[in-house]
Scaffold this motif. Structure first.
Motif, PDB file in Angstrom:
ATOM      1  N   ARG A 232       0.834  -1.204   0.000  1.00 56.38           N
ATOM      2  CA  ARG A 232       0.000   0.000   0.000  1.00 56.38           C
ATOM      3  C   ARG A 232       0.869   1.255   0.000  1.00 56.38           C
ATOM      4  O   ARG A 232       0.559   2.238  -0.681  1.00 56.38           O
TER       5      ARG A 232
ATOM      6  N   GLY B 130       1.935   2.216  -3.299  1.00 60.77           N
ATOM      7  CA  GLY B 130       0.902   2.662  -4.229  1.00 60.77           C
ATOM      8  C   GLY B 130      -0.067   1.614  -4.703  1.00 60.77           C
ATOM      9  O   GLY B 130      -0.954   1.908  -5.525  1.00 60.77           O
ATOM     10  N   ALA B 131       0.025   0.369  -4.232  1.00 62.54           N
ATOM     11  CA  ALA B 131      -0.894  -0.681  -4.676  1.00 62.54           C
ATOM     12  C   ALA B 131      -2.298  -0.418  -4.140  1.00 62.54           C
ATOM     13  O   ALA B 131      -2.467   0.014  -2.998  1.00 62.54           O
ATOM     14  N   SER B 132      -3.301  -0.682  -4.958  1.00 64.05           N
ATOM     15  CA  SER B 132      -4.685  -0.502  -4.549  1.00 64.05           C
ATOM     16  C   SER B 132      -5.174  -1.721  -3.773  1.00 64.05           C
ATOM     17  O   SER B 132      -4.554  -2.795  -3.815  1.00 64.05           O
ATOM     18  N   TYR B 133      -6.303  -1.538  -3.083  1.00 68.55           N
ATOM     19  CA  TYR B 133      -6.889  -2.662  -2.355  1.00 68.55           C
ATOM     20  C   TYR B 133      -7.216  -3.799  -3.315  1.00 68.55           C
ATOM     21  O   TYR B 133      -6.987  -4.971  -3.010  1.00 68.55           O
ATOM     22  N   GLU B 134      -7.724  -3.443  -4.503  1.00 66.62           N
ATOM     23  CA  GLU B 134      -8.080  -4.464  -5.501  1.00 66.62           C
ATOM     24  C   GLU B 134      -6.850  -5.237  -5.941  1.00 66.62           C
ATOM     25  O   GLU B 134      -6.880  -6.466  -6.070  1.00 66.62           O
TER      26      GLU B 134
END
Length: 410
Positions: free
Chosen positions: A89, A92-96
């Protein structure tokens, strides 16, 4: 001459009872215990005569005694961790994207299912030890990372076993309706399974003290939550809910409709929901750790809760995904800095109101007849517990009228 099992002298008491003094304070006081209960408390000058030669005496030299702290919302028994997701996170990774990579709640479900009861016990005991060192004497532990009968049973059995082998008292909550497990594609069918099979069987095994549900758009609907509450009520179990965390679905009002113990998170709670909670006596449980960890900006409606005199409890929400924070005193500070609670409101939130949120009538305050659970703190005033973090001022912790050994406690 009065018989006591032990007496604490030269103390300042933050009784946390309602009264004219902030914190229910009694200065230059004494407290006496008998058979694990508080037998007497008040100004030292009024202490009844007792046999001082045969009664253990503790001179606390002006330090403060507080009721044992209560963490009324945790997910303390679980396997694995999600530190990798935390790092993703931050990059920059999204929850999806994290979910597609096998992360999210399903990763904790997988780790918890694969962990043995012995492994979960050791992990749980380590977390309880951390809370004990902070002055915590009662904890709620939710299930919800098993999501099938065998795994939910394992989690709740571990919680019961921890209660046998640890000074902290434990209250178990069934949170089977935490998320949809991988074996189900239909949430209605899963609720049927919870109502018809899982909850009745776990209740039969006497593993459940209360029933919780994640009532949210990404969880379960109000109507699905109602069906679970109806089953719980038929079994004689009190209810509560994760509600209004991400949207205003009306889960808090549903809890109030069933006379439930608490609605927890409640960032999106509206005035109608607050009114319903006030009428039902339902406690608002604030979880500033999740607010902080998820970088939320929507705050609970504190002024509305004050206006309608809804009791506000505070808890860690200890869990691997959204609040990996095993630190109840830190939650006190966060509740004041993020939500603008006063220090007295915060301390009430981990004592008197936290007890109400768990349906406990004989803890959370220093009062005659209550459990003799209290901590002795080297502080100048109760607000210091909220103000300073990182320095443990706990000097002694008493459970059932007996001092308990705490590693690292002076």
């Amino acid at each position: 001459m009065t018989e006591f099992d032990a007496v604490w002298l030269n103390a300042n008491l933050a009784t946390m009872q309602a009264g004219s003094e902030p914190y229910g304070a009694i200065t230059d006081a004494a407290i006496a215990v008998k058979d694990g209960r508080i037998a007497w408390l008040g100004p030292k000058s009024e202490l009844p005569a007792f046999d001082a030669l045969s009664t253990p005496l503790y001179d606390v030299q002006g330090q403060w005694l507080m009721p044992g702290l209560i963490d009324c919302h945790t997910h303390l028994v679980y396997g694995g961790n999600r530190a990798n997701e935390f790092e993703m996170r931050l990059q920059g990774a999204s929850y999806e994207a994290i979910a597609k990579a096998g992360g999210g709640i399903r990763s904790t479900v997988k780790a918890t299912r694969e962990a043995s009861a012995e492994q979960l016990f050791v992990l749980g005991k380590d977390r309880l030890n951390a809370l004990l060192s902070q002055g915590v004497t009662e904890v709620e532990i939710k299930s919800g990372y098993g999501l099938d009968l065998a795994s939910e049973q394992k989690m709740l059995q571990v919680a019961r076993e921890l209660a046998v082998h640890h000074p902290i008292r434990i209250h178990t909550t069934f949170l089977g309706a935490h998320a949809l497990p991988p074996e189900f594609s239909d949430s209605d069918a899963y609720i049927d399974y919870l109502c018809q099979t899982m909850l009745p069987e776990l209740h039969r095994q006497q593993l459940v003290d209360a029933v919780d549900v994640f009532c949210e758009g990404i969880g379960f609907s109000v109507e699905q939550s109602r069906r679970l509450f109806q089953t719980a009520t038929a079994l004689g179990l009190p209810v509560k809910a994760h509600a209004e965390q991400l949207s205003n679905l009306g889960g808090s009002a549903l809890v109030a409709e069933f006379g439930g113990l608490s609605a927890d998170h409640i960032e999106y709670l509206d005035e109608a929901g607050v009114q319903a909670m006030a009428k039902a006596g339902t406690v608002a449980v604030l979880l500033p750790g999740a607010f902080y960890f998820l970088k939320e900006t929507k705050k609970p409606p504190i002024e509305l809760l004050r206006r309608y005199q809804v009791p506000m409890a505070i808890a860690t929400d200890l869990n691997p995904g959204t609040s990996p924070l095993c630190n109840l005193p830190l939650m006190l500070n966060m509740a004041c800095t993020f939500f603008a609670l006063t220090p007295e409101e915060a301390l009430l939130g981990v004592t008197r109101h936290a007890a109400t949120a768990l349906g406990i009538r004989d803890a959370g305050t220093l009062a005659i007849g209550n459990k003799a659970d209290f901590g002795c703190y080297a502080i100048s005033q109760p607000a210091e517990l909220v103000y300073q973090q990182g320095v443990n001022s706990l000097r002694q912790l008493v459970v059932n009228g007996m001092p308990v050994v705490i590693p690292g406690c002076p």
